[in-house]
Motif scaffolding. Structure first.
Motif, PDB file in Angstrom:
ATOM      1  N   MET A 119      -2.298   9.736  -3.191  1.00  0.00           N
ATOM      2  CA  MET A 119      -1.317  10.365  -2.310  1.00  0.00           C
ATOM      3  C   MET A 119      -0.029  10.611  -3.088  1.00  0.00           C
ATOM      4  N   PRO A 120       0.416  11.869  -3.167  1.00  0.00           N
ATOM      5  CA  PRO A 120       1.704  12.162  -3.797  1.00  0.00           C
ATOM      6  C   PRO A 120       2.841  12.020  -2.782  1.00  0.00           C
ATOM      7  N   THR A 121       3.949  11.456  -3.188  1.00  0.00           N
ATOM      8  CA  THR A 121       5.092  11.273  -2.280  1.00  0.00           C
ATOM      9  C   THR A 121       6.398  11.509  -3.035  1.00  0.00           C
ATOM     10  N   THR A 122       7.467  11.620  -2.263  1.00  0.00           N
ATOM     11  CA  THR A 122       8.817  11.660  -2.830  1.00  0.00           C
ATOM     12  C   THR A 122       9.704  10.702  -2.042  1.00  0.00           C
ATOM     13  N   GLY A 123      10.842  10.342  -2.633  1.00  0.00           N
ATOM     14  CA  GLY A 123      11.779   9.462  -1.940  1.00  0.00           C
ATOM     15  C   GLY A 123      11.471   8.005  -2.184  1.00  0.00           C
ATOM     16  N   LYS A 124      11.918   7.180  -1.249  1.00  0.00           N
ATOM     17  CA  LYS A 124      11.722   5.738  -1.372  1.00  0.00           C
ATOM     18  C   LYS A 124      10.238   5.410  -1.477  1.00  0.00           C
ATOM     19  N   LEU A 125       9.874   4.561  -2.436  1.00  0.00           N
ATOM     20  CA  LEU A 125       8.492   4.177  -2.652  1.00  0.00           C
ATOM     21  C   LEU A 125       7.965   3.369  -1.465  1.00  0.00           C
ATOM     22  N   GLN A 126       6.827   3.799  -0.928  1.00  0.00           N
ATOM     23  CA  GLN A 126       6.128   3.067   0.133  1.00  0.00           C
ATOM     24  C   GLN A 126       4.671   2.902  -0.276  1.00  0.00           C
ATOM     25  N   LEU A 127       4.162   1.682  -0.180  1.00  0.00           N
ATOM     26  CA  LEU A 127       2.799   1.406  -0.631  1.00  0.00           C
ATOM     27  C   LEU A 127       1.840   1.113   0.511  1.00  0.00           C
ATOM     28  N   ASN A 128       2.304   1.250   1.748  1.00  0.00           N
ATOM     29  CA  ASN A 128       1.417   1.146   2.899  1.00  0.00           C
ATOM     30  C   ASN A 128       1.304   2.522   3.550  1.00  0.00           C
ATOM     31  N   PRO A 129       0.181   2.813   4.162  1.00  0.00           N
ATOM     32  CA  PRO A 129      -0.022   4.154   4.712  1.00  0.00           C
ATOM     33  C   PRO A 129       0.756   4.437   5.985  1.00  0.00           C
ATOM     34  N   ALA A 187       9.709  10.925  -7.572  1.00  0.00           N
ATOM     35  CA  ALA A 187       8.373  11.452  -7.284  1.00  0.00           C
ATOM     36  C   ALA A 187       7.341  10.387  -7.654  1.00  0.00           C
ATOM     37  N   HIS A 188       6.352  10.202  -6.778  1.00  0.00           N
ATOM     38  CA  HIS A 188       5.362   9.142  -6.978  1.00  0.00           C
ATOM     39  C   HIS A 188       3.939   9.677  -6.758  1.00  0.00           C
ATOM     40  N   ILE A 189       3.017   9.085  -7.473  1.00  0.00           N
ATOM     41  CA  ILE A 189       1.586   9.241  -7.175  1.00  0.00           C
ATOM     42  C   ILE A 189       1.080   7.852  -6.809  1.00  0.00           C
ATOM     43  N   SER A 244       7.209   5.480 -15.148  1.00  0.00           N
ATOM     44  CA  SER A 244       7.018   4.042 -14.946  1.00  0.00           C
ATOM     45  C   SER A 244       5.881   3.862 -13.954  1.00  0.00           C
ATOM     46  N   TYR A 245       5.400   2.632 -13.853  1.00  0.00           N
ATOM     47  CA  TYR A 245       4.274   2.378 -12.952  1.00  0.00           C
ATOM     48  C   TYR A 245       4.303   0.924 -12.520  1.00  0.00           C
ATOM     49  N   GLY A 246       3.467   0.597 -11.565  1.00  0.00           N
ATOM     50  CA  GLY A 246       3.386  -0.788 -11.117  1.00  0.00           C
ATOM     51  C   GLY A 246       2.390  -0.946  -9.985  1.00  0.00           C
ATOM     52  N   GLN A 247       2.443  -2.099  -9.357  1.00  0.00           N
ATOM     53  CA  GLN A 247       1.532  -2.401  -8.260  1.00  0.00           C
ATOM     54  C   GLN A 247       2.254  -3.229  -7.211  1.00  0.00           C
ATOM     55  N   ALA A 248       1.692  -3.209  -6.019  1.00  0.00           N
ATOM     56  CA  ALA A 248       2.215  -4.068  -4.956  1.00  0.00           C
ATOM     57  C   ALA A 248       2.014  -5.525  -5.353  1.00  0.00           C
ATOM     58  N   ALA A 249       2.845  -6.387  -4.804  1.00  0.00           N
ATOM     59  CA  ALA A 249       2.734  -7.821  -5.112  1.00  0.00           C
ATOM     60  C   ALA A 249       1.333  -8.316  -4.800  1.00  0.00           C
ATOM     61  N   LEU A 250       0.784  -9.106  -5.702  1.00  0.00           N
ATOM     62  CA  LEU A 250      -0.565  -9.624  -5.519  1.00  0.00           C
ATOM     63  C   LEU A 250      -0.621 -10.643  -4.389  1.00  0.00           C
ATOM     64  N   GLU A 251      -1.775 -10.706  -3.746  1.00  0.00           N
ATOM     65  CA  GLU A 251      -1.984 -11.713  -2.704  1.00  0.00           C
ATOM     66  C   GLU A 251      -1.941 -13.102  -3.326  1.00  0.00           C
ATOM     67  N   LYS A 252      -1.426 -14.042  -2.577  1.00  0.00           N
ATOM     68  CA  LYS A 252      -1.354 -15.412  -3.075  1.00  0.00           C
ATOM     69  C   LYS A 252      -2.744 -16.040  -3.074  1.00  0.00           C
ATOM     70  N   LEU A 276      -5.763  -3.824  -4.727  1.00  0.00           N
ATOM     71  CA  LEU A 276      -4.724  -3.258  -5.569  1.00  0.00           C
ATOM     72  C   LEU A 276      -4.171  -1.967  -4.971  1.00  0.00           C
ATOM     73  N   LYS A 277      -2.840  -1.861  -4.967  1.00  0.00           N
ATOM     74  CA  LYS A 277      -2.160  -0.618  -4.608  1.00  0.00           C
ATOM     75  C   LYS A 277      -1.208  -0.297  -5.744  1.00  0.00           C
ATOM     76  N   LEU A 278      -1.434   0.843  -6.390  1.00  0.00           N
ATOM     77  CA  LEU A 278      -0.698   1.197  -7.589  1.00  0.00           C
ATOM     78  C   LEU A 278       0.212   2.390  -7.335  1.00  0.00           C
ATOM     79  N   PHE A 279       1.272   2.492  -8.146  1.00  0.00           N
ATOM     80  CA  PHE A 279       2.151   3.663  -8.080  1.00  0.00           C
ATOM     81  C   PHE A 279       2.491   4.109  -9.496  1.00  0.00           C
ATOM     82  N   PHE A 280       2.684   5.416  -9.622  1.00  0.00           N
ATOM     83  CA  PHE A 280       3.060   6.019 -10.897  1.00  0.00           C
ATOM     84  C   PHE A 280       4.246   6.940 -10.616  1.00  0.00           C
ATOM     85  N   ASP A 281       5.363   6.724 -11.322  1.00  0.00           N
ATOM     86  CA  ASP A 281       6.618   7.423 -11.043  1.00  0.00           C
ATOM     87  C   ASP A 281       6.847   8.566 -12.035  1.00  0.00           C
ATOM     88  N   PHE A 282       7.495   9.630 -11.517  1.00  0.00           N
ATOM     89  CA  PHE A 282       7.805  10.801 -12.332  1.00  0.00           C
ATOM     90  C   PHE A 282       9.149  11.383 -11.897  1.00  0.00           C
TER      91      PHE A 282
END
Length: 776
Positions: A119-129, A187-189, A244-252, A276-282
């Motif tokens: 899912m491509p998005t813009t603005g504040k990063l959101q990792l839940n649908p 901008a995020h993927i 840059s890139y990253g992932q949502a915090a891992l489950e405990k 895993l939920k990943l993001f890639f920034d541009f």
């Protein structure tokens, strides 16, 4: 010049003219027309058609398509009925898009897949649908059908909340995305590896991702769903370096090892976990296009990367789209038709499109694939296929393939034989996908597919090995009541549910094995299975005139309602419809049910009576949209029924009903299908019936004739020959057939031989507004 020589010259000239005419006709038939313009992938995306609108190629491993919600399979610890609408991930009535994933089933009544959601998005990063009612609470976006376009190998839509135009195309193993962004430094993927179709907690077994460099990502996803041990590998490449890139915090977890020394949420190149939920920034300029390629493999991420390099070596989106659409156009041109109305062209070529979506290729370009034994195998001299919805597709889809896709159908059977070799049960597929047997539905209908190919001479596989695999499959005692069936001649309802349906379908499959054995000269196998094929008689109750559940003590079950779809010994149907399921011996069935006159009345009443809602209101696979009277076209067990008139003294009674079904059950528009397309079976019925012949009993070399919807049709066969369907006096009112000519000779019976079709030639239907009540 003497008269003799002049006659010779004249005769020679006539021969030359005829030859030129024949060559011209052949060229005319084989000239590719622009047929993709008539395909509407949106047909079946509303209500219960369960089709998807996204980008794919014929029989492709990748089906890149939008998801419109995140309905979970479970609700409060129980099955959530709302999820059934989302078997293909997309519902036309929805207002939001969650993202675009790479694997989908077409038209099924159960589901899995939905891998690697982007899912491509813009603005504040959101990792839940987020939710459909509050789309701004997550990364999903509102969309409009006004900006949506679906065509073979292409899908596009405007994601309004992010002002991003999304475009998708695909090759066999690679999905290609093109996203046109606004100007943004945010901008995020999103790559959501938790997303899936028919999703539930802990469906994800494990996911693993590596950031190989600033444009390449690899990994895999393992799930436990309909296929309980399914692993899909991927390679993902960006057209632009990641900022840059990253992932949502891992489950405990109780145990975390020593990974805690790293901040794994940001720019850490190795990620692993169940969810895993990943993001890639541009950073993006106004109108900048970011392209993504995601290649799949059943074997390894290295295999996926090789598939990508070979199938899409560049970043030319338009070239890939054009090339894949040319592949579609070539496949659609295997049958060229003319119709009275454009609407019928759209229905026909969309049906062909849906019919060619599966089974799907399941191997890397080097032939490697994961087998049922979870080991890596190599397909030698055949393409390996997966996703066999055989309870549906044995009826008409595979018989259609024996005409227009014989090479592929032969490879599909080779794939079934490989499945049997790898099976610890030594069984052919029942309903299999992605190196798994999911055991869905009843019967052992691989044997029907195999027998039909053997009888019709389409044997690019070892037919004797295939016959033995059929016999082995039909003798596994612990499979679904078979021990009782083999011992007692029927499945007792108090020992195994849906017993009548199973008895009837086993009997048909046994007949199919007998036909293959007869063709191959295996007399003892033929005798054994032709006797088993008579077992349908053991569940016929002469007093009521219906097929009826029988108990272990030999008596019929007392509580019985032939209209009910629950608790009566049937699966996805009632006794009214299933009592007509003896496709292998309609003549004997008609005699058993009282002869021609009584049977005609019975068939007439099936179409004329009313089936009250209470009889199917709790049945997901049967809805009012797919019912005419008590004839349930929206589900498969009745698909042969209208053609049974051909075995009576009134074959004309089928003709107007066929044309009625074609018009009522198949329409343009998102809600144009009267039921699940079931991996092409509904569509195959439409194709055959539009062309006026149908395989009532696959395993027979005959087709029952009907009433053509087309004005003209030409089959461009793989053997280089053409077969033409011609109509005279065709109109919406002229639905009856007054006579039929095959290569200029009038037919005296309403049947066509498979050899007549493959040898090339012409069948001509003379149409009339009045029925011809005499024999052909």
């Amino acid at each position: 010049m003497n008269i003799v020589n002049s006659k010779k010259i004249l005769f020679g000239s006539l021969i030359l003219m005829c030859g030129v005419t024949a060559i011209h006709a052949q060229k005319k038939a084989n000239t590719l027309k622009d047929l993709i313009q008539y395909v509407d992938p949106m047909i079946g995306t509303a209500k219960m058609g369960h089709t998807y609108p996204g980008a794919t190629v014929p029989f492709g491993s990748v089906q890149l398509s939008p998801e419109t919600d995140t309905i979970a399979y479970g609700l409060n610890g129980k099955y959530n009925g709302e999820v059934y609408k989302y078997c293909a991930g997309y519902q036309y009535e929805d207002k939001t898009i969650v993202g675009f994933s790479h694997t989908h089933f077409s038209g099924t009544g159960h589901s899995d897949l939905g891998d690697f959601l982007i899912m491509p998005t813009t603005g504040k990063l959101q990792l839940n649908p987020g939710t459909a009612s509050k789309p701004l609470s997550g990364y999903r976006s509102v969309f409009s059908h006004a900006t949506e376009k679906a065509a073979p190998a292409y899908y596009s839509v405007l994601l309004e909340d992010h002002n991003i135009k999304a475009e998708l195309t695909a090759t066999t193993r690679v999905g290609m995305h093109q996203y046109t962004f606004p100007k943004s430094d945010e901008a995020h993927i999103i790559l959501d590896l938790t997303s899936g179709i028919y999703n539930y907690d802990k469906k994800n077994v494990w996911t693993f991702v590596r950031v190989e460099n600033d444009t390449l990502i690899t990994g895999y996803r393992q799930t436990n769903g309909w296929a309980r041990t399914r692993t899909v590998y991927f390679a993902m490449s960006f057209s632009k370096p990641i900022k840059s890139y990253g992932q949502a915090a891992l489950e405990k977890s109780v145990y975390r090892g020593f990974w805690g020394r790293f901040d794994q949420t940001k720019n850490f190149p190795e990620m692993a976990g169940q969810n895993l939920k990943l993001f890639f920034d541009f950073d993006t300029a106004e109108g900048e296009k970011i392209k993504i390629k995601i290649a799949l493999s059943p074997v390894s991420s290295a295999g996926a990367l090789e598939n990508m390099k070979k199938e899409i070596p560049d970043w030319d989106f338009e070239r890939v789209k054009k090339q894949s659409q040319e592949v579609w156009n070539k496949e659609l041109n295997k049958i060229q038709i003319e119709t009275l109305q454009k609407e019928d062209l759209v229905n026909f070529y969309t049906a062909m499109y849906h019919a060619f979506l599966g089974p799907t290729e399941y191997m890397d370009l080097d032939g490697n694939y994961k087998g049922l034994d979870m080991n890596v195998h190599k397909a030698e001299n055949f393409k390996n296929y997966t996703s066999y919805s055989l309870w549906d597709t044995y009826r008409a889809l595979h018989p259609l393939f024996n005409i227009v896709q014989p090479g592929r159908n032969s490879d599909m059977i080779s794939s079934m034989l490989a499945h049997s070799d790898q099976s610890v049960h030594k069984m052919l597929p029942i309903w299999s996908h992605y190196a798994n047997e999911n055991w869905c539905m009843i019967g052992y209908h691989s044997v029907s597919v195999i027998a039909d190919a053997i009888v019709k001479g389409n044997t690019g596989f070892d037919p004797e090995k295939a016959l033995q695999a059929c016999v082995n499959t039909a003798k596994v005692p612990y499979y679904d009541g078979l021990e009782y069936y083999m011992k007692m001649g029927y499945v007792p309802e108090d020992k195994n549910g849906a017993s009548v349906s199973k008895t009837l379908e086993y009997a048909y499959d046994d007949w199919a094995i007998a036909q293959a054995a007869k063709k191959l000269g295996k007399t003892e196998i033929y005798k054994e299975f032709i006797e088993r094929a008579k077992n349908y008689k053991n569940v016929y109750d002469a007093k009521t005139g219906f097929m009826r559940p029988k108990l272990n003590d030999g008596t019929f079950k007392k509580e019985f309602d032939p209209l009910d779809t629950h608790g009566q010994g049937f699966i996805e149907g009632n006794s009214w419809n299933y009592s007509l399921y003896v496709p292998q011996d309609p003549a004997e069935m008609i005699k058993m049910m009282g002869g021609n006159d009584k049977f005609n009345v019975r068939l007439d009443s099936l179409f004329n009576m009313h089936l009250p809602d209470k009889y199917f209101e709790n049945t997901e696979d049967i809805t009012r949209d797919g019912i005419i009277g008590n004839y349930v076209h929206g589900n498969e067990p009745s698909h042969h029924v209208v053609y049974l008139y051909n075995w009576t003294n009134s074959p004309w009674k089928a003709q107007d009903k066929i044309r009625m079904i074609l018009k009522k059950m198949y329409r343009n528009g998102a809600d144009g299908l009267g039921g699940n397309d079931d991996f092409g079976q509904m569509s195959a019925w439409y194709i055959f019936s539009s062309l006026a012949f149908y395989p009532v009993a696959p395993g027979s070399d005959e087709y029952a004739l009907g009433s053509p919807l087309v004005k003209n049709a030409v089959f461009n066969l793989e053997n280089g020959k053409n077969f033409e369907v011609e109509t005279v006096n065709q109109s919406d009112k002229n639905v009856f057939v007054s006579k039929v000519l095959l290569n200029g000779k009038q037919l005296d019976r309403p049947f066509l031989k498979h050899s007549d079709l493959l040898n090339g030639g012409k069948i001509t239907f003379y149409m009339s507004a009045k029925p011809n009540k005499k024999n052909y």
